[in-house]
Scaffold this active site. Structure first.
Site, PDB file in Angstrom:
ATOM      1  CE  LYS A 261      -3.426   2.658   2.678  1.00 58.68           C
ATOM      2  NZ  LYS A 261      -4.280   2.618   3.698  1.00 58.68           N
ATOM      3  CE  LYS A 273      -7.028   8.338   8.085  1.00 59.12           C
ATOM      4  NZ  LYS A 273      -7.453   7.305   8.603  1.00 59.12           N
ATOM      5  CG  ASP A 343     -10.121   7.395   6.365  1.00 62.56           C
ATOM      6  OD1 ASP A 343      -9.118   7.399   5.596  1.00 62.56           O
ATOM      7  OD2 ASP A 343     -10.224   7.618   7.437  1.00 62.56           O
ATOM      8  NE  ARG A 347     -11.087  -1.106   2.734  1.00 66.29           N
ATOM      9  CZ  ARG A 347     -11.751  -1.591   3.812  1.00 66.29           C
ATOM     10  NH1 ARG A 347     -12.949  -1.976   3.823  1.00 66.29           N
ATOM     11  NH2 ARG A 347     -11.189  -0.903   4.941  1.00 66.29           N
TER      12      ARG A 347
HETATM   13  N1  BES Z   1      -4.746   4.295   6.577  1.00 64.84           N
HETATM   14  C1  BES Z   1      -5.662   4.255   7.314  1.00 64.84           C
HETATM   15  C2  BES Z   1      -5.431   2.858   8.420  1.00 64.84           C
HETATM   16  C3  BES Z   1      -4.678   3.276   9.611  1.00 64.84           C
HETATM   17  C4  BES Z   1      -5.191   3.574  10.798  1.00 64.84           C
HETATM   18  C5  BES Z   1      -3.182   3.261   9.527  1.00 64.84           C
HETATM   19  C6  BES Z   1      -4.430   3.869  11.995  1.00 64.84           C
HETATM   20  C7  BES Z   1      -2.472   3.501  10.471  1.00 64.84           C
HETATM   21  C8  BES Z   1      -3.094   3.777  11.804  1.00 64.84           C
HETATM   22  C9  BES Z   1      -6.919   3.403   6.463  1.00 64.84           C
HETATM   23  O1  BES Z   1      -6.949   4.321   5.290  1.00 64.84           O
HETATM   24  C10 BES Z   1      -8.186   3.820   7.016  1.00 64.84           C
HETATM   25  O2  BES Z   1      -8.402   5.241   7.135  1.00 64.84           O
HETATM   26  N2  BES Z   1      -8.971   2.809   7.390  1.00 64.84           N
HETATM   27  C11 BES Z   1     -10.431   3.177   7.927  1.00 64.84           C
HETATM   28  C12 BES Z   1     -11.442   2.152   7.351  1.00 64.84           C
HETATM   29  C13 BES Z   1     -12.698   2.353   7.705  1.00 64.84           C
HETATM   30  C14 BES Z   1     -13.172   3.624   7.148  1.00 64.84           C
HETATM   31  C15 BES Z   1     -13.581   1.223   7.186  1.00 64.84           C
HETATM   32  C16 BES Z   1     -10.250   3.016   9.429  1.00 64.84           C
HETATM   33  O3  BES Z   1      -9.363   1.968   9.911  1.00 64.84           O
HETATM   34  O4  BES Z   1     -10.665   3.576  10.078  1.00 64.84           O
HETATM   35 ZN    ZN Z   2      -8.070   5.838   4.903  1.00 59.05          ZN
HETATM   36 ZN    ZN Z   3      -4.992   4.639   4.420  1.00 58.39          ZN
END
Ligand code: BES
Ligand code: ZN
Ligand code: ZN
Length: 493
Positions: A261, A273, A343, A347
């Site tokens: 990624k 965020k 967010d 994927r």
């Molecule tokens: N890059 C983030 C995941 C992440 C969170 C990495 C904390 C490192 C530390 C990812 O793209 C993300 O934001 N995922 C969301 C998914 C959700 C919206 C289904 C998450 O984990 O909240």
């Molecule tokens: Zn994200």
């Molecule tokens: Zn991310």
């Protein structure tokens, strides 16, 4: 920092690290250290009531008329309990102390046999030393950070061949992990997708793997619309980075795909965020860095495997061009995706990269590695990677690599039940599941695109960076994945 094996101690010692187990006999050091110094060690131990307790470290200064020597007493566990990872962490503590003491020449003298192979002893020594002295200080106007010049293992074994082989291998692994750390630590204003592609190109030239980089026009022509949907909101153009290493020309048809990624920044997009969640999102390309570091390591080690690594590098930003909640995008595979959270972008980029790798690069096994979900961190904390797979035997190999490297993994279940959480009324799939089990539903989403190939999915959201120095990890990026994947690939030679 030089790392080598020496047969005896010099007359003037800068810094001496004595490793021993609890209540270990001091007589074992008699053959190595001059009488007055050993007496001083004994007096210090008696006076302070020290007995080389496991994981404890004590420092004192030895002076005589001509000589000032810093002496570190490092307690270790009994050999039966001493794993390679424990040795790494113990040595890292000692090396950090040497950095504090401004030591230049470190002599490491073990008082007992660690019961590791010579190669493993050399490897963990080099890894511990080179990983623990790492510091990302290029943006400090004044940094007085200095590292030791050399670490010498004091040993009288006649045959140092395997020890030296291990030291070299440990150096290759640690330097590749530090390369990944450098990339992950770089802020997103400096490391945008094209800059990441440039660093990958530099690594390709230096370490000897081949590389190809696709620009926006090419990606549009290839219809990588899921990837491009994420990239649209940024004025920094996306890049597809393709790296190839062929160490086994006879096995052209068993190329392993490594997909990392590569979000050089993840603001969340319109599902923005909060500031605390965004502060560290320059690290959202740690999977990409792990993959580049792995390519560097396997090329240097000349592993007899064929690997193609793919990074879909882009930035998840907000603008008049950015993708929206509710958009439906057609992935390169033809499957349509309803975007219900901008967010959950990783994927979208990964599945187009995976589809490309299968269709155009003819990979037959898939490993994806990604800072994918906060849910993986909620489940396993910040030190352990979450793994989901469709191939239990392959996972067993990964677990072995995890044991050897100390990079911890834990398997989450791959029950098809949760697939229904990804069902969309108006597209083939949606990009989020329900409120719970987010690490699993993210993996199930990706699995829809791996075409039943053997697949390992490694979610490194937790261990990719740390805000506390601990063991051989410094503040910031850890380089997680590099040693793990390299060791796994080595087991597949
Ligand atoms: N890059 C983030 C995941 C992440 C969170 C990495 C904390 C490192 C530390 C990812 O793209 C993300 O934001 N995922 C969301 C998914 C959700 C919206 C289904 C998450 O984990 O909240
Ligand atoms: Zn994200
Ligand atoms: Zn991310």
């Amino acid at each position: 920092m030089k790392i080598d094996v020496v047969r005896k101690l010099p007359d003037l010692i800068d810094t001496l690290v004595l490793c021993h187990r609890e209540n270990g006999e001091l007589e074992v050091f008699e053959d190595w250290i001059a009488e007055p110094m050993l007496e001083a060690v004994k007096r210090f131990i008696d006076a302070e009531g020290i007995c080389f307790k496991p994981n404890e470290l004590h420092t004192f200064h030895y002076f005589n008329k001509t000589h000032h020597c810093k002496i570190i007493l490092l307690g270790m566990e009994e050999p039966e309990a001493l794993t390679p990872e424990k040795v790494r962490r113990n040595l890292a503590d000692a090396v950090r102390m040497c950095v504090k003491l401004k030591s230049k020449q470190i002599y490491l003298l073990p008082g007992f046999d660690f019961e590791l192979t010579d190669a493993m002893t050399g490897q963990v020594m080099a890894e511990a030393a080179l990983l623990s002295i790492y510091k990302f200080d290029k943006y400090l106007s004044e940094s007085n950070y200095e590292t030791p010049d050399a670490l010498h293992l004091v040993q009288d074994s006649k045959n140092t061949r395997n020890l030296n082989k291990g030291i070299l291998e440990g150096r290759i692994l640690a330097e590749a992990a530090n390369l990944a750390r450098d990339m992950v630590n770089e802020p997103a204003n400096v490391l945008y997708p094209d800059a990441l592609a440039d660093l990958a190109k530099k690594a390709a030239l230096q370490y000897g793997f081949s590389i190809e980089i696709f620009n926006l026009d090419k990606l549009r022509r290839m219809k990588m619309e899921a990837f491009l949907a994420v990239a649209k909101g940024s004025k920094n153009e996306p890049r597809l980075i393709i790296m190839r290493y062929q160490g086994n020309p006879d096995g052209k048809h068993d190329t392993i795909g490594l997909i990392g990624k590569g979000l050089t920044y993840d603001s969340g997009g319109y599902c923005i965020k909060p500031p605390q969640g965004m502060a560290n999102m320059k690290t959202d390309m740690a999977g990409a860095a792990a993959v580049i570091g792995t390519m560097a390591a396997i090329s240097t080690l000349k592993l007899k495997v064929n690997v193609t690594a793919i990074i879909a590098a882009c930035e998840n930003m907000i603008s008049g061009e950015a993708y929206r909640v509710g958009d439906i995008v057609r992935s390169m595979s033809g499957k349509t995706i309803e975007v219900l959270n901008t967010d959950a972008e990783g994927r979208l980029t990964l599945v187009d990269a995976i589809h490309y790798a299968i269709e155009r690069e003819h990979i037959v096994k898939v490993i994806d590695i990604a800072t994918l979900t906060g849910a993986a961190v909620a489940a396993l904390g910040t030190a352990i990677s979450a793994v989901i797979t469709n191939d239990q035997d392959w996972f067993a190999d990964l677990e072995q690599a995890a044991h050897a490297t100390g990079e911890m993994v834990w398997q989450l279940p791959n029950y098809p039940d949760y697939k229904k959480l990804l069902k969309s009324e108006i597209a083939d799939i949606k990009n989020i599941g329900g409120q719970w089990g987010g690490a699993i539903t993210a993996a199930l989403f990706i699995q829809e695109f791996v075409q039943d190939m053997p697949w390992l999915h490694i979610d490194i959201a937790g261990p990719s960076s740390t805000d506390k120095e601990a063991g051989y990890n410094s503040y910031g990026a850890t380089g997680v994945g590099v040693r793990l994947l390299t060791t796994l690939l080595k087991s597949m030679e």
